[in-house]
Enzyme design. Structure first.
Site, mmCIF file in Angstrom:
data_model
loop_
_atom_site.group_PDB
_atom_site.id
_atom_site.type_symbol
_atom_site.label_atom_id
_atom_site.label_comp_id
_atom_site.label_asym_id
_atom_site.label_seq_id
_atom_site.Cartn_x
_atom_site.Cartn_y
_atom_site.Cartn_z
ATOM 1 N N HIS A 279 -7.980 6.443 -12.245
ATOM 2 C CA HIS A 279 -8.843 5.732 -13.211
ATOM 3 C C HIS A 279 -9.093 6.665 -14.390
ATOM 4 O O HIS A 279 -8.151 7.071 -15.044
ATOM 5 C CB HIS A 279 -10.123 5.301 -12.483
ATOM 6 N N HIS A 318 -0.929 -0.319 -15.627
ATOM 7 C CA HIS A 318 -2.304 -0.830 -15.688
ATOM 8 C C HIS A 318 -2.405 -2.070 -14.815
ATOM 9 O O HIS A 318 -1.459 -2.852 -14.729
ATOM 10 C CB HIS A 318 -2.677 -1.196 -17.132
ATOM 11 N N ASP A 374 -4.979 6.191 -21.518
ATOM 12 C CA ASP A 374 -5.096 7.619 -21.172
ATOM 13 C C ASP A 374 -3.908 8.447 -21.614
ATOM 14 O O ASP A 374 -3.952 9.678 -21.557
ATOM 15 C CB ASP A 374 -5.276 7.749 -19.648
HETATM 16 C C1 SDX Z 1 -7.709 3.331 -16.668
HETATM 17 O O1 SDX Z 1 -8.883 -1.071 -14.835
HETATM 18 C C2 SDX Z 1 -9.091 -0.610 -16.040
HETATM 19 O O2 SDX Z 1 -9.365 -1.323 -16.979
HETATM 20 C C3 SDX Z 1 -8.976 0.903 -16.167
HETATM 21 C C4 SDX Z 1 -9.042 1.436 -17.581
HETATM 22 C C5 SDX Z 1 -10.424 1.250 -18.171
HETATM 23 O O3 SDX Z 1 -10.531 1.253 -19.414
HETATM 24 O O4 SDX Z 1 -11.396 1.213 -17.392
HETATM 25 O O5 SDX Z 1 -8.090 0.784 -18.411
HETATM 26 C C6 SDX Z 1 -8.758 2.935 -17.631
HETATM 27 O O6 SDX Z 1 -8.025 3.662 -15.562
HETATM 28 C C7 SDX Z 1 -6.249 3.249 -17.104
HETATM 29 C C8 SDX Z 1 -5.265 3.577 -15.935
HETATM 30 C C9 SDX Z 1 -5.186 5.097 -15.818
HETATM 31 N N1 SDX Z 1 -4.402 5.477 -14.632
HETATM 32 C C10 SDX Z 1 -3.174 6.021 -14.730
HETATM 33 O O7 SDX Z 1 -2.555 6.167 -15.796
HETATM 34 C C11 SDX Z 1 -2.591 6.488 -13.414
HETATM 35 C C12 SDX Z 1 -1.122 6.045 -13.319
HETATM 36 N N2 SDX Z 1 -1.106 4.577 -13.235
HETATM 37 C C13 SDX Z 1 -1.204 4.021 -11.947
HETATM 38 O O8 SDX Z 1 -1.391 4.733 -10.810
HETATM 39 C C14 SDX Z 1 -1.265 2.513 -11.838
HETATM 40 O O9 SDX Z 1 -0.455 1.990 -12.804
HETATM 41 C C15 SDX Z 1 -2.662 1.922 -11.919
HETATM 42 C C16 SDX Z 1 -3.554 2.527 -10.910
HETATM 43 C C17 SDX Z 1 -3.222 2.106 -13.279
HETATM 44 C C18 SDX Z 1 -2.501 0.423 -11.640
HETATM 45 O O10 SDX Z 1 -2.066 0.316 -10.368
HETATM 46 P P1 SDX Z 1 -1.788 -1.131 -9.689
HETATM 47 O O11 SDX Z 1 -2.066 -2.242 -10.610
HETATM 48 O O12 SDX Z 1 -2.495 -1.137 -8.365
HETATM 49 O O13 SDX Z 1 -0.260 -1.096 -9.527
HETATM 50 P P2 SDX Z 1 0.467 -0.549 -8.236
HETATM 51 O O14 SDX Z 1 -0.098 0.792 -7.869
HETATM 52 O O15 SDX Z 1 0.459 -1.639 -7.218
HETATM 53 O O16 SDX Z 1 1.978 -0.300 -8.764
HETATM 54 C C19 SDX Z 1 2.873 -1.375 -8.880
HETATM 55 C C20 SDX Z 1 4.249 -0.716 -8.873
HETATM 56 C C21 SDX Z 1 4.444 0.245 -7.697
HETATM 57 O O17 SDX Z 1 5.847 0.331 -7.487
HETATM 58 P P3 SDX Z 1 6.478 -0.383 -6.158
HETATM 59 O O18 SDX Z 1 5.637 0.081 -4.985
HETATM 60 O O19 SDX Z 1 6.305 -1.866 -6.422
HETATM 61 O O20 SDX Z 1 7.903 0.074 -6.114
HETATM 62 O O21 SDX Z 1 4.410 0.118 -10.034
HETATM 63 C C22 SDX Z 1 4.520 1.479 -9.626
HETATM 64 C C23 SDX Z 1 4.003 1.569 -8.214
HETATM 65 O O22 SDX Z 1 4.600 2.642 -7.527
HETATM 66 N N3 SDX Z 1 3.680 2.243 -10.545
HETATM 67 C C24 SDX Z 1 4.064 3.372 -11.113
HETATM 68 C C25 SDX Z 1 2.992 3.727 -11.960
HETATM 69 N N4 SDX Z 1 2.003 2.814 -11.856
HETATM 70 C C26 SDX Z 1 2.444 1.885 -10.981
HETATM 71 N N5 SDX Z 1 5.196 4.110 -10.987
HETATM 72 C C27 SDX Z 1 5.261 5.223 -11.738
HETATM 73 N N6 SDX Z 1 4.279 5.628 -12.575
HETATM 74 C C28 SDX Z 1 3.137 4.905 -12.712
HETATM 75 N N7 SDX Z 1 2.195 5.301 -13.547
#
Ligand code: SDX
Length: 446
Positions: A279, A318, A374
Protein backbone atom coordinates in the site's frame (compact mmCIF):
# COMPACT_ATOMS: atom_id res chain seq x y z
CA UNK A 1 -22.78 9.10 -16.04
CA UNK A 2 -23.62 10.58 -12.64
CA UNK A 3 -23.07 14.34 -12.69
CA UNK A 4 -24.28 15.02 -9.16
CA UNK A 5 -23.38 13.26 -5.94
CA UNK A 6 -25.51 10.13 -5.55
CA UNK A 7 -27.94 10.33 -2.65
CA UNK A 8 -26.98 8.65 0.58
CA UNK A 9 -30.26 6.72 0.45
CA UNK A 10 -30.60 3.53 -1.66
CA UNK A 11 -32.01 3.94 -5.18
CA UNK A 12 -35.70 2.92 -5.59
CA UNK A 13 -35.63 -0.01 -7.98
CA UNK A 14 -37.75 -2.47 -9.96
CA UNK A 15 -34.63 -4.28 -11.24
CA UNK A 16 -34.09 -7.69 -9.69
CA UNK A 17 -32.08 -10.92 -9.79
CA UNK A 18 -33.96 -14.22 -10.06
CA UNK A 19 -32.00 -16.86 -8.09
CA UNK A 20 -33.01 -20.51 -8.32
CA UNK A 21 -31.61 -22.71 -5.53
CA UNK A 22 -30.97 -26.13 -7.09
CA UNK A 23 -30.91 -27.68 -3.61
CA UNK A 24 -34.59 -26.90 -3.03
CA UNK A 25 -35.90 -25.88 -6.47
CA UNK A 26 -37.08 -22.59 -4.92
CA UNK A 27 -36.65 -19.33 -6.86
CA UNK A 28 -35.97 -16.07 -5.09
CA UNK A 29 -36.19 -12.48 -6.35
CA UNK A 30 -33.46 -10.19 -5.03
CA UNK A 31 -33.65 -6.43 -5.79
CA UNK A 32 -30.75 -4.79 -7.71
CA UNK A 33 -30.00 -1.18 -6.68
CA UNK A 34 -26.99 0.98 -7.64
CA UNK A 35 -25.48 -1.97 -9.48
CA UNK A 36 -25.45 -4.12 -6.34
CA UNK A 37 -27.50 -6.64 -4.42
CA UNK A 38 -27.60 -6.58 -0.64
CA UNK A 39 -25.88 -9.75 0.52
CA UNK A 40 -28.24 -9.71 3.52
CA UNK A 41 -31.02 -10.46 0.96
CA UNK A 42 -29.31 -13.84 0.39
CA UNK A 43 -30.01 -14.96 3.97
CA UNK A 44 -33.57 -15.95 2.96
CA UNK A 45 -32.06 -18.68 0.73
CA UNK A 46 -32.04 -21.70 3.05
CA UNK A 47 -32.45 -25.47 2.78
CA UNK A 48 -34.42 -25.74 6.03
CA UNK A 49 -35.59 -23.70 9.01
CA UNK A 50 -32.35 -24.30 10.99
CA UNK A 51 -30.17 -23.20 8.06
CA UNK A 52 -28.40 -19.84 8.74
CA UNK A 53 -28.97 -18.88 5.11
CA UNK A 54 -26.60 -17.93 2.28
CA UNK A 55 -23.77 -15.42 2.78
CA UNK A 56 -21.50 -13.81 0.22
CA UNK A 57 -17.84 -14.88 0.35
CA UNK A 58 -15.36 -12.25 -0.91
CA UNK A 59 -11.80 -12.46 0.50
CA UNK A 60 -10.06 -9.03 0.40
CA UNK A 61 -13.39 -7.50 -0.70
CA UNK A 62 -12.46 -7.85 -4.38
CA UNK A 63 -16.10 -7.37 -5.37
CA UNK A 64 -17.83 -5.94 -2.32
CA UNK A 65 -19.09 -2.39 -1.74
CA UNK A 66 -18.74 -1.68 1.99
CA UNK A 67 -20.43 1.71 2.00
CA UNK A 68 -22.12 4.47 0.04
CA UNK A 69 -19.76 7.42 -0.43
CA UNK A 70 -19.95 10.79 -2.19
CA UNK A 71 -16.32 11.79 -1.54
CA UNK A 72 -14.12 10.27 -4.28
CA UNK A 73 -15.03 8.74 -7.63
CA UNK A 74 -12.62 6.45 -9.49
CA UNK A 75 -13.12 4.81 -12.87
CA UNK A 76 -10.29 2.29 -13.04
CA UNK A 77 -10.70 1.47 -16.72
CA UNK A 78 -10.97 5.08 -17.86
CA UNK A 79 -8.27 6.28 -15.44
CA UNK A 80 -10.60 8.83 -13.82
CA UNK A 81 -10.15 10.25 -10.30
CA UNK A 82 -12.45 13.01 -8.97
CA UNK A 83 -12.72 14.56 -5.49
CA UNK A 84 -16.36 15.58 -4.89
CA UNK A 85 -16.77 15.68 -8.69
CA UNK A 86 -13.71 17.82 -9.45
CA UNK A 87 -11.17 16.02 -11.75
CA UNK A 88 -7.80 15.52 -10.04
CA UNK A 89 -6.06 17.06 -13.07
CA UNK A 90 -7.91 20.36 -12.42
CA UNK A 91 -7.22 20.44 -8.67
CA UNK A 92 -3.55 19.45 -8.70
CA UNK A 93 -1.39 22.49 -9.41
CA UNK A 94 -4.32 24.98 -9.20
CA UNK A 95 -5.94 24.45 -5.78
CA UNK A 96 -4.08 24.48 -2.45
CA UNK A 97 -3.89 21.31 -0.37
CA UNK A 98 -5.91 22.90 2.45
CA UNK A 99 -8.59 23.96 -0.06
CA UNK A 100 -8.81 20.32 -1.21
CA UNK A 101 -8.90 19.10 2.41
CA UNK A 102 -11.84 21.46 3.01
CA UNK A 103 -13.56 20.20 -0.17
CA UNK A 104 -13.14 16.54 0.80
CA UNK A 105 -14.70 17.07 4.20
CA UNK A 106 -17.43 19.58 3.41
CA UNK A 107 -18.36 18.50 -0.10
CA UNK A 108 -18.04 22.01 -1.56
CA UNK A 109 -15.11 24.35 -2.16
CA UNK A 110 -14.74 27.08 0.51
CA UNK A 111 -15.44 30.74 -0.24
CA UNK A 112 -12.68 33.18 0.72
CA UNK A 113 -14.02 33.76 4.25
CA UNK A 114 -14.41 30.02 4.91
CA UNK A 115 -10.96 29.36 3.48
CA UNK A 116 -9.27 32.06 5.57
CA UNK A 117 -10.96 30.74 8.75
CA UNK A 118 -9.95 27.15 7.89
CA UNK A 119 -6.31 28.13 7.26
CA UNK A 120 -6.26 30.28 10.43
CA UNK A 121 -7.59 27.44 12.61
CA UNK A 122 -5.22 24.84 11.20
CA UNK A 123 -2.24 27.22 11.43
CA UNK A 124 -2.95 27.92 15.09
CA UNK A 125 -3.14 24.26 16.05
CA UNK A 126 0.19 23.12 14.63
CA UNK A 127 1.93 22.90 18.03
CA UNK A 128 1.86 19.59 19.91
CA UNK A 129 2.09 19.13 23.69
CA UNK A 130 5.74 19.06 24.79
CA UNK A 131 5.13 15.55 26.20
CA UNK A 132 4.53 14.31 22.65
CA UNK A 133 7.98 15.61 21.71
CA UNK A 134 9.46 13.86 24.75
CA UNK A 135 7.52 10.68 23.89
CA UNK A 136 9.00 10.66 20.38
CA UNK A 137 12.49 11.23 21.82
CA UNK A 138 12.12 7.81 23.48
CA UNK A 139 12.43 6.06 20.10
CA UNK A 140 15.78 4.63 18.98
CA UNK A 141 17.86 6.73 16.58
CA UNK A 142 17.13 4.23 13.81
CA UNK A 143 13.37 3.90 14.41
CA UNK A 144 11.28 3.77 11.24
CA UNK A 145 9.43 7.11 11.07
CA UNK A 146 6.14 5.34 10.26
CA UNK A 147 6.34 3.57 13.65
CA UNK A 148 6.78 6.97 15.27
CA UNK A 149 3.81 8.33 13.30
CA UNK A 150 1.50 5.50 14.36
CA UNK A 151 2.52 5.93 18.00
CA UNK A 152 2.59 9.74 17.98
CA UNK A 153 -0.88 10.12 16.45
CA UNK A 154 -2.35 7.44 18.71
CA UNK A 155 -0.79 9.21 21.72
CA UNK A 156 -2.59 12.45 20.74
CA UNK A 157 -5.89 10.81 21.69
CA UNK A 158 -4.77 10.80 25.34
CA UNK A 159 -4.38 14.60 25.25
CA UNK A 160 -7.90 15.25 23.93
CA UNK A 161 -10.29 12.94 25.80
CA UNK A 162 -13.19 15.16 24.75
CA UNK A 163 -12.59 13.89 21.18
CA UNK A 164 -14.46 10.74 22.22
CA UNK A 165 -17.67 12.77 21.96
CA UNK A 166 -17.75 11.98 18.22
CA UNK A 167 -21.43 12.83 17.69
CA UNK A 168 -20.87 16.44 18.81
CA UNK A 169 -20.00 18.25 15.57
CA UNK A 170 -17.96 20.85 17.46
CA UNK A 171 -15.72 18.03 18.76
CA UNK A 172 -15.39 16.57 15.27
CA UNK A 173 -14.54 20.04 13.93
CA UNK A 174 -11.71 20.63 16.41
CA UNK A 175 -10.39 17.05 16.15
CA UNK A 176 -10.23 17.32 12.34
CA UNK A 177 -8.41 20.66 12.64
CA UNK A 178 -6.01 19.27 15.26
CA UNK A 179 -5.14 16.20 13.20
CA UNK A 180 -4.60 18.12 9.94
CA UNK A 181 -2.49 20.65 11.88
CA UNK A 182 -0.46 18.36 14.14
CA UNK A 183 0.33 15.39 11.90
CA UNK A 184 2.92 17.39 9.89
CA UNK A 185 4.49 18.53 13.19
CA UNK A 186 4.74 14.96 14.49
CA UNK A 187 6.09 13.87 11.09
CA UNK A 188 8.76 16.59 11.18
CA UNK A 189 9.69 15.73 14.78
CA UNK A 190 10.17 12.10 13.71
CA UNK A 191 12.43 13.25 10.87
CA UNK A 192 14.53 15.49 13.12
CA UNK A 193 14.78 12.81 15.84
CA UNK A 194 16.16 10.20 13.46
CA UNK A 195 18.63 12.78 12.11
CA UNK A 196 19.71 13.68 15.64
CA UNK A 197 18.64 17.28 15.05
CA UNK A 198 16.72 19.57 17.43
CA UNK A 199 13.01 19.81 16.62
CA UNK A 200 11.90 22.98 14.84
CA UNK A 201 8.69 24.56 16.10
CA UNK A 202 5.95 25.50 13.63
CA UNK A 203 6.21 28.94 12.00
CA UNK A 204 2.75 30.46 11.73
CA UNK A 205 3.88 32.99 9.09
CA UNK A 206 4.32 30.18 6.56
CA UNK A 207 1.84 28.22 4.44
CA UNK A 208 1.02 24.60 5.29
CA UNK A 209 3.66 23.16 2.92
CA UNK A 210 6.30 25.82 3.63
CA UNK A 211 5.84 25.32 7.38
CA UNK A 212 6.26 21.55 6.98
CA UNK A 213 9.47 22.06 4.98
CA UNK A 214 10.64 24.58 7.58
CA UNK A 215 10.12 22.08 10.44
CA UNK A 216 12.05 19.53 8.38
CA UNK A 217 14.98 21.56 7.11
CA UNK A 218 15.48 24.80 9.08
CA UNK A 219 18.87 24.97 10.74
CA UNK A 220 20.36 28.13 12.28
CA UNK A 221 18.58 30.62 9.99
CA UNK A 222 15.89 32.65 11.74
CA UNK A 223 13.34 32.21 8.90
CA UNK A 224 13.26 29.23 6.52
CA UNK A 225 13.12 30.03 2.79
CA UNK A 226 11.63 26.97 1.03
CA UNK A 227 12.67 26.19 -2.53
CA UNK A 228 9.51 27.19 -4.49
CA UNK A 229 9.89 24.13 -6.74
CA UNK A 230 9.81 21.92 -3.63
CA UNK A 231 6.88 23.81 -2.08
CA UNK A 232 4.90 23.41 -5.31
CA UNK A 233 5.84 19.71 -5.48
CA UNK A 234 4.67 19.12 -1.89
CA UNK A 235 1.36 20.94 -2.52
CA UNK A 236 0.64 18.90 -5.65
CA UNK A 237 1.76 15.57 -4.16
CA UNK A 238 -0.32 16.22 -1.04
CA UNK A 239 -3.39 16.88 -3.22
CA UNK A 240 -2.77 13.70 -5.25
CA UNK A 241 -2.47 11.61 -2.08
CA UNK A 242 -5.38 13.20 -0.17
CA UNK A 243 -8.02 10.51 -0.79
CA UNK A 244 -8.65 7.45 -2.90
CA UNK A 245 -12.08 6.00 -1.98
CA UNK A 246 -12.08 2.62 -0.17
CA UNK A 247 -8.36 1.72 -0.23
CA UNK A 248 -6.83 -0.51 2.42
CA UNK A 249 -6.02 2.25 4.94
CA UNK A 250 -9.37 4.03 4.50
CA UNK A 251 -11.09 0.69 5.07
CA UNK A 252 -9.04 0.38 8.28
CA UNK A 253 -10.07 3.86 9.46
CA UNK A 254 -13.75 3.15 8.70
CA UNK A 255 -13.65 -0.28 10.40
CA UNK A 256 -11.85 0.96 13.52
CA UNK A 257 -13.96 4.15 13.57
CA UNK A 258 -17.14 2.04 13.40
CA UNK A 259 -16.46 0.97 17.01
CA UNK A 260 -16.97 4.69 17.86
CA UNK A 261 -13.42 5.16 19.04
CA UNK A 262 -11.99 8.70 18.88
CA UNK A 263 -10.67 9.93 15.47
CA UNK A 264 -7.03 10.06 16.62
CA UNK A 265 -7.08 6.29 17.30
CA UNK A 266 -8.94 5.59 14.04
CA UNK A 267 -6.38 7.60 12.03
CA UNK A 268 -3.53 5.77 13.79
CA UNK A 269 -5.05 2.53 12.42
CA UNK A 270 -4.99 4.06 8.94
CA UNK A 271 -1.31 4.96 9.30
CA UNK A 272 -0.58 1.36 10.30
CA UNK A 273 -2.33 0.02 7.19
CA UNK A 274 -0.61 2.55 4.92
CA UNK A 275 2.78 1.42 6.29
CA UNK A 276 2.49 -1.90 4.45
CA UNK A 277 4.69 -2.39 1.33
CA UNK A 278 1.69 -3.31 -0.84
CA UNK A 279 0.00 0.00 0.00
CA UNK A 280 1.65 3.27 0.98
CA UNK A 281 4.95 1.56 1.70
CA UNK A 282 5.32 0.91 -2.05
CA UNK A 283 6.95 4.30 -2.73
CA UNK A 284 9.78 3.32 -0.37
CA UNK A 285 10.04 -0.11 -2.04
CA UNK A 286 10.23 1.49 -5.51
CA UNK A 287 13.45 3.27 -4.55
CA UNK A 288 14.88 0.14 -2.95
CA UNK A 289 14.04 -1.77 -6.16
CA UNK A 290 15.69 0.89 -8.36
CA UNK A 291 18.84 1.00 -6.24
CA UNK A 292 18.95 -2.83 -6.33
CA UNK A 293 18.85 -2.63 -10.15
CA UNK A 294 21.67 -0.11 -9.92
CA UNK A 295 22.27 0.44 -13.62
CA UNK A 296 20.34 0.74 -16.89
CA UNK A 297 22.05 -2.37 -18.26
CA UNK A 298 20.48 -4.47 -15.46
CA UNK A 299 16.88 -3.43 -16.23
CA UNK A 300 16.04 -6.18 -18.78
CA UNK A 301 17.29 -8.95 -16.47
CA UNK A 302 15.32 -7.49 -13.55
CA UNK A 303 12.14 -7.34 -15.61
CA UNK A 304 12.68 -10.97 -16.62
CA UNK A 305 13.05 -11.99 -12.97
CA UNK A 306 9.71 -10.32 -12.17
CA UNK A 307 8.08 -12.15 -15.07
CA UNK A 308 9.40 -15.40 -13.61
CA UNK A 309 7.52 -14.54 -10.42
CA UNK A 310 10.63 -13.49 -8.47
CA UNK A 311 9.18 -10.41 -6.77
CA UNK A 312 7.01 -7.59 -8.05
CA UNK A 313 7.59 -4.43 -10.03
CA UNK A 314 6.92 -2.05 -7.14
CA UNK A 315 4.96 1.05 -8.09
CA UNK A 316 3.11 -0.93 -10.77
CA UNK A 317 -0.38 -2.39 -10.66
CA UNK A 318 -3.51 -1.37 -8.82
CA UNK A 319 -6.63 -3.04 -7.52
CA UNK A 320 -8.83 -0.47 -9.27
CA UNK A 321 -6.81 1.21 -12.02
CA UNK A 322 -6.50 -1.18 -14.95
CA UNK A 323 -5.05 1.65 -17.02
CA UNK A 324 -2.56 4.40 -16.19
CA UNK A 325 -3.19 5.84 -12.67
CA UNK A 326 -4.13 9.48 -13.46
CA UNK A 327 -2.03 10.58 -10.51
CA UNK A 328 1.06 8.88 -11.94
CA UNK A 329 0.81 11.03 -15.09
CA UNK A 330 0.81 14.22 -12.99
CA UNK A 331 3.65 12.97 -10.77
CA UNK A 332 5.76 12.05 -13.79
CA UNK A 333 5.39 15.61 -15.17
CA UNK A 334 6.29 16.99 -11.74
CA UNK A 335 9.36 14.74 -11.60
CA UNK A 336 10.59 16.34 -14.83
CA UNK A 337 10.23 19.81 -13.23
CA UNK A 338 11.97 18.80 -9.99
CA UNK A 339 14.83 17.12 -11.82
CA UNK A 340 15.16 20.16 -14.09
CA UNK A 341 15.71 22.09 -10.86
CA UNK A 342 18.07 19.66 -9.08
CA UNK A 343 19.69 17.92 -12.07
CA UNK A 344 18.95 14.62 -13.81
CA UNK A 345 19.34 11.47 -11.84
CA UNK A 346 20.41 8.02 -13.06
CA UNK A 347 17.65 6.45 -10.94
CA UNK A 348 15.06 8.47 -12.87
CA UNK A 349 16.55 7.09 -16.07
CA UNK A 350 16.29 3.55 -14.67
CA UNK A 351 12.65 4.22 -13.69
CA UNK A 352 11.81 5.52 -17.15
CA UNK A 353 13.49 2.49 -18.77
CA UNK A 354 11.55 0.16 -16.42
CA UNK A 355 8.32 1.90 -17.43
CA UNK A 356 9.21 1.78 -21.14
CA UNK A 357 9.88 -1.97 -21.04
CA UNK A 358 6.89 -2.80 -18.81
CA UNK A 359 4.44 -0.84 -20.96
CA UNK A 360 5.49 -2.81 -24.03
CA UNK A 361 5.72 -6.28 -22.46
CA UNK A 362 2.72 -8.60 -22.67
CA UNK A 363 3.28 -9.95 -19.17
CA UNK A 364 2.41 -6.53 -17.72
CA UNK A 365 -0.07 -5.52 -20.40
CA UNK A 366 -2.07 -8.76 -20.00
CA UNK A 367 -2.22 -8.17 -16.27
CA UNK A 368 -3.10 -4.50 -16.80
CA UNK A 369 -0.11 -3.41 -14.76
CA UNK A 370 0.61 0.29 -15.21
CA UNK A 371 2.56 2.73 -13.05
CA UNK A 372 0.59 3.81 -10.01
CA UNK A 373 0.93 6.92 -7.87
CA UNK A 374 3.90 5.45 -6.01
CA UNK A 375 6.13 4.81 -8.99
CA UNK A 376 7.54 8.31 -9.44
CA UNK A 377 6.80 9.95 -6.08
CA UNK A 378 9.75 8.27 -4.42
CA UNK A 379 12.11 9.72 -7.01
CA UNK A 380 10.83 13.23 -6.31
CA UNK A 381 11.12 12.80 -2.56
CA UNK A 382 14.64 11.44 -2.98
CA UNK A 383 15.52 14.45 -5.14
CA UNK A 384 14.25 16.62 -2.27
CA UNK A 385 16.72 14.74 -0.05
CA UNK A 386 14.12 12.87 2.01
CA UNK A 387 15.44 9.49 3.21
CA UNK A 388 13.77 6.46 1.59
CA UNK A 389 12.08 5.26 4.77
CA UNK A 390 10.41 8.69 5.08
CA UNK A 391 8.47 8.48 1.81
CA UNK A 392 5.43 6.76 3.31
CA UNK A 393 5.24 9.46 5.98
CA UNK A 394 4.82 11.91 3.09
CA UNK A 395 1.91 9.79 1.88
CA UNK A 396 0.32 9.62 5.36
CA UNK A 397 0.31 13.39 6.00
CA UNK A 398 -2.13 14.32 3.20
CA UNK A 399 -4.13 11.10 3.45
CA UNK A 400 -5.28 12.27 6.90
CA UNK A 401 -7.65 14.64 5.03
CA UNK A 402 -9.25 11.72 3.16
CA UNK A 403 -9.34 9.40 6.16
CA UNK A 404 -11.15 12.02 8.29
CA UNK A 405 -13.67 12.81 5.54
CA UNK A 406 -14.41 9.10 5.13
CA UNK A 407 -14.52 8.59 8.91
CA UNK A 408 -17.13 11.34 9.35
CA UNK A 409 -19.18 10.10 6.37
CA UNK A 410 -19.22 6.63 7.94
CA UNK A 411 -20.30 8.01 11.34
CA UNK A 412 -23.20 9.98 9.83
CA UNK A 413 -24.34 7.18 7.51
CA UNK A 414 -27.51 5.73 9.04
CA UNK A 415 -26.89 2.40 7.28
CA UNK A 416 -23.52 1.88 8.98
CA UNK A 417 -22.91 0.06 12.28
CA UNK A 418 -19.92 -1.65 13.89
CA UNK A 419 -17.97 -3.53 11.20
CA UNK A 420 -18.09 -7.24 12.00
CA UNK A 421 -17.76 -9.61 9.00
CA UNK A 422 -18.78 -13.28 9.03
CA UNK A 423 -16.54 -16.26 8.17
CA UNK A 424 -16.54 -19.71 6.61
CA UNK A 425 -15.45 -21.95 9.51
CA UNK A 426 -12.87 -24.53 8.41
CA UNK A 427 -11.62 -25.72 11.81
CA UNK A 428 -12.25 -28.84 13.94
CA UNK A 429 -15.70 -29.96 14.95
CA UNK A 430 -16.30 -30.27 18.71
CA UNK A 431 -13.63 -32.34 20.53
CA UNK A 432 -13.02 -32.91 24.30
CA UNK A 433 -10.15 -31.17 26.18
CA UNK A 434 -8.10 -33.56 28.40
CA UNK A 435 -5.55 -31.76 30.68
CA UNK A 436 -2.18 -33.52 30.11
CA UNK A 437 0.53 -31.04 31.05
CA UNK A 438 2.45 -30.53 34.30
CA UNK A 439 1.30 -27.01 35.23
CA UNK A 440 3.68 -26.62 38.19
CA UNK A 441 5.94 -23.59 37.59
CA UNK A 442 9.59 -24.66 37.33
CA UNK A 443 12.62 -23.51 35.34
CA UNK A 444 13.06 -26.16 32.65
CA UNK A 445 16.60 -26.65 31.28
CA UNK A 446 16.48 -27.48 27.51
C1 SDX B 1 -1.47 2.33 -3.38
O1 SDX B 1 -6.17 0.90 -3.18
C2 SDX B 1 -5.69 2.10 -3.39
O2 SDX B 1 -6.35 3.00 -3.86
C3 SDX B 1 -4.23 2.28 -3.00
C4 SDX B 1 -3.61 3.60 -3.40
C5 SDX B 1 -4.22 4.75 -2.62
O3 SDX B 1 -4.13 5.90 -3.10
O4 SDX B 1 -4.68 4.51 -1.48
O5 SDX B 1 -3.80 3.84 -4.79
C6 SDX B 1 -2.12 3.64 -3.11
O6 SDX B 1 -1.39 1.53 -2.49
C7 SDX B 1 -0.98 2.04 -4.79
C8 SDX B 1 -0.45 0.57 -4.93
C9 SDX B 1 0.98 0.56 -4.39
N1 SDX B 1 1.49 -0.82 -4.35
C10 SDX B 1 2.45 -1.26 -5.19
O7 SDX B 1 2.91 -0.59 -6.13
C11 SDX B 1 2.95 -2.65 -4.89
C12 SDX B 1 3.06 -3.45 -6.20
N2 SDX B 1 1.69 -3.65 -6.71
C13 SDX B 1 1.01 -4.79 -6.24
O8 SDX B 1 1.49 -5.65 -5.31
C14 SDX B 1 -0.42 -4.98 -6.69
O9 SDX B 1 -0.52 -4.54 -7.98
C15 SDX B 1 -1.46 -4.31 -5.80
C16 SDX B 1 -1.32 -4.74 -4.40
C17 SDX B 1 -1.35 -2.83 -5.91
C18 SDX B 1 -2.83 -4.75 -6.35
O10 SDX B 1 -2.90 -6.08 -6.16
P1 SDX B 1 -4.21 -6.93 -6.60
O11 SDX B 1 -5.25 -6.08 -7.20
O12 SDX B 1 -4.61 -7.77 -5.42
O13 SDX B 1 -3.65 -7.78 -7.75
P2 SDX B 1 -3.02 -9.21 -7.55
O14 SDX B 1 -2.01 -9.16 -6.44
O15 SDX B 1 -4.14 -10.19 -7.47
O16 SDX B 1 -2.19 -9.42 -8.93
C19 SDX B 1 -2.86 -9.82 -10.10
C20 SDX B 1 -1.76 -10.41 -10.97
C21 SDX B 1 -0.91 -11.46 -10.24
O17 SDX B 1 -0.35 -12.29 -11.25
P3 SDX B 1 -0.93 -13.81 -11.42
O18 SDX B 1 -0.92 -14.42 -10.03
O19 SDX B 1 -2.34 -13.62 -11.93
O20 SDX B 1 0.00 -14.47 -12.38
O21 SDX B 1 -0.81 -9.39 -11.33
C22 SDX B 1 0.46 -9.69 -10.74
C23 SDX B 1 0.21 -10.69 -9.64
O22 SDX B 1 1.35 -11.49 -9.42
N3 SDX B 1 0.96 -8.43 -10.20
C24 SDX B 1 2.20 -8.01 -10.37
C25 SDX B 1 2.24 -6.74 -9.76
N4 SDX B 1 1.02 -6.45 -9.24
C26 SDX B 1 0.23 -7.50 -9.53
N5 SDX B 1 3.28 -8.59 -10.96
C27 SDX B 1 4.41 -7.87 -10.95
N6 SDX B 1 4.52 -6.64 -10.39
C28 SDX B 1 3.46 -6.05 -9.79
N7 SDX B 1 3.57 -4.85 -9.27
Amino acid sequence: MSTTATSQTPQATTDSLEIRDSRTGTTYTVPIADGTIRTSDLRQIRVNESDFGLMGYDPAFMNTASCRSAITYIDGDAGILRYRGYPIEQLAGKASFLEVAYLLRNGELPDQKEYDRWVHDITFHTYVHENIKRFLEGFRYDAHPMSMMVAGVAALSSFYPEAKDIFDKRQRDISIIRLLAKVPTIAAYAYRHVKGLPCIYPDNDLSYSENFLSMIARMSESKYEANPVFTKAIEILFILHADHEQNCSTNAVRAVGSSHVDPFSAVAAGISALYGPLHGGANEQVLRMISEIGDMKNVPAFVESVKQGKGRLMGFGHRVYKSYDPRAKIVKKLADEVFASVGMDKDLEIAMELERIALSDDYFISRKLYPNVDFYTGLIYRAMKFPTDYFTVLFAIPRVAGWLSQWEEMLLDKEQKIARPRQIYTGYDERPFTPALDYRKKLVKF
